[in-house]
Design a protein around this motif. Structure first.
Motif, short mmCIF file in Angstrom:
data_model
loop_
_atom_site.label_atom_id
_atom_site.label_comp_id
_atom_site.label_asym_id
_atom_site.label_seq_id
_atom_site.Cartn_x
_atom_site.Cartn_y
_atom_site.Cartn_z
N HIS A 77 64.01 22.66 32.29
CA HIS A 77 63.58 23.15 31.10
C HIS A 77 64.45 23.24 29.98
CE1 HIS A 77 61.35 25.92 28.63
NE2 HIS A 77 62.27 26.62 28.41
N GLN A 78 65.91 23.73 30.31
CA GLN A 78 66.67 23.95 29.24
C GLN A 78 67.19 22.80 28.64
OE1 GLN A 78 67.40 26.93 28.02
NE2 GLN A 78 66.35 28.40 29.27
N MET A 79 67.27 21.67 29.39
CA MET A 79 67.77 20.32 29.01
C MET A 79 66.88 19.39 28.72
SD MET A 79 71.22 20.89 29.09
CE MET A 79 72.17 22.21 29.69
N LYS A 80 65.52 19.50 28.46
CA LYS A 80 64.54 18.83 28.38
C LYS A 80 64.87 17.93 26.73
CE LYS A 80 61.44 21.95 26.60
NZ LYS A 80 59.95 22.56 26.87
N LEU A 81 65.44 18.65 26.03
CA LEU A 81 65.42 18.02 24.49
C LEU A 81 66.88 17.41 24.28
CD1 LEU A 81 63.73 20.64 22.51
CD2 LEU A 81 62.45 18.48 23.55
N ARG A 82 67.99 17.32 25.50
CA ARG A 82 69.06 16.72 25.24
C ARG A 82 69.04 15.20 25.82
NH1 ARG A 82 73.00 20.50 23.49
NH2 ARG A 82 74.39 19.08 24.05
N LYS A 83 70.06 14.70 25.50
CA LYS A 83 70.27 13.33 26.07
C LYS A 83 70.38 13.39 27.46
CE LYS A 83 73.44 12.38 23.05
NZ LYS A 83 74.61 11.51 22.20
N TRP A 84 71.23 14.32 28.02
CA TRP A 84 71.16 14.60 29.56
C TRP A 84 70.10 15.69 29.61
CZ3 TRP A 84 72.23 18.95 32.74
CH2 TRP A 84 72.31 18.73 33.92
N ASN A 85 68.96 15.42 30.63
CA ASN A 85 68.09 16.24 30.73
C ASN A 85 67.79 16.75 32.00
OD1 ASN A 85 66.97 13.77 31.54
ND2 ASN A 85 65.14 13.97 30.33
N CYS A 86 68.73 16.60 32.65
CA CYS A 86 68.74 17.06 34.14
C CYS A 86 67.86 16.33 35.07
CB CYS A 86 68.67 18.60 34.35
SG CYS A 86 68.97 19.54 35.74
#
Length: 347
Positions: A77-86
């Motif tokens: 959830h926290q990384m869904k908008l980053r280039k690395w999205n977990c």
């Protein structure tokens, strides 16, 4: 990074090669919550982890659930908008490094273990613990209110201790910088839960006058824990090891030394723009981006200046809802065009 591999294996159901070595609760290549099967490998363990397997297998079950449901779910959830999205495909290599992404994954997973074990205590699912009643019957008074500590408070201290036993025992036997960084970020994750307990109260008195309140402590919402750790991720401190082998020092001497609640890392992150198996990057081709934003989720950053393509899609939704006596809500089904931007591929 042992906890990083733990995260990976939970996601991949222990099918990744990294999961078959060094992970003490893996059973072959299969993920199982059968504590008897998991702990058959405990014969070669010592100390707290062996004790957990032999005497408290239900703690391991709760810890695994917290890692998967809270830790990994919140990471996505926290990384869904980053280039690395977990994402599952990238975790293996990413978590073998000491980047800020590794720091966040370790912290949020450690927090998830603490949260789930504590929740299990309050729910009465564990025989070893229950509600926290250490402050019960203590009266506190302020200028505007008086309350009595009571009720069923969350026993976060128990969850905190068991999280350490479950996660950190192997790391504490080593003193290299990787282990120091892992332990530091694990602790930061636990403290993101423990240091932010909130007070809940119930009023007593005639007609709800609230002349006296009974209060207890509850853990924060786990989304709040994730938000807090995401802020720490954004401000993570690059560190190196001190000569004593026990202390982490900031690379930049003008930056203050990290506190116990800060996230730390020692290796700069890759840009994650293009696929690179060595660093765990799957690239950003096809990722959804926000064409109107200049932030990390914006198409310019997310697509790494490769450009993007707009897609028009039909979405259905409930509309013109009305209440009919008694007691039904009826809605029409409407459609609308939605524009979605996706990053272009690689040239």
């Amino acid at each position: 990074m042992r906890l990083g591999i733990v995260v990976l294996c939970l996601l991949l159901f222990f099918t990744h090669p990294l999961c078959t070595t060094g992970l003490w609760w893996a059973v072959g290549n299969t993920l199982t919550f059968d504590q008897n099967r998991i702990c058959r490998k405990a014969k070669r363990l010592s100390g707290k982890q062996q004790d957990l397997c032999k005497k408290e297998p239900e703690i391991i079950e709760a810890a695994l659930l917290g890692s998967k449901e809270h830790g990994l779910g919140e990471c996505r959830h926290q990384m869904k908008l980053r280039k690395w999205n977990c994402t599952t495909k990238s975790l293996g290599r990413v978590l073998l490094q000491d980047t800020r992404e590794t720091a966040f994954a370790n912290a949020i997973t450690s927090a998830g273990v603490t949260f789930q074990i504590t929740s299990a205590c309050s729910a009465g699912s564990l025989l070893q613990c229950g509600c926290d009643n250490s402050s019960n019957s203590i009266i506190q008074q302020t200028k505007n209110a008086t309350w009595l500590w009571g009720g069923c408070g969350d026993n976060v201290h128990f969850g905190y201790i068991k999280s350490i036993e479950f996660i950190d025992t192997q790391e504490k036997r080593r003193s290299d910088i990787k282990s120091l960084i892992t332990q530091h970020n694990n602790e930061a994750g636990r403290l993101a839960v423990k240091l932010h307990m909130r007070k809940e109260c119930k009023c007593h008195g005639l007609s709800g006058t609230c002349t006296l309140k009974t209060c207890w402590k509850r853990m924060p919402n786990f989304r709040d824990v994730g938000n807090r750790l995401k802020e720490l991720f954004n401000g993570a401190i690059k560190v190196t090891g001190a000569n004593n082998g026990k202390t982490l020092l900031p690379i930049n001497p003008t930056i203050k030394a990290p506190t116990v609640t800060d996230l730390v890392y020692s290796v700069e992150s890759p840009n994650f723009c293009e696929p690179d198996r060595k660093v765990g990057s799957i690239g950003t081709a096809g990722r959804v981006c926000n064409s109107t934003s200049e932030g990390v989720e914006g198409c310019q950053i997310m697509c790494c200046n490769r450009g993007f393509t707009d897609e028009i899609m039909n979405r259905t939704y409930h509309c013109r809802c009305r209440f009919k006596w008694c007691c039904v809500v009826e809605c029409d089904i409407c459609t609308k065009n939605v524009t979605i931007s996706r990053c272009n591929g690689y040239s």
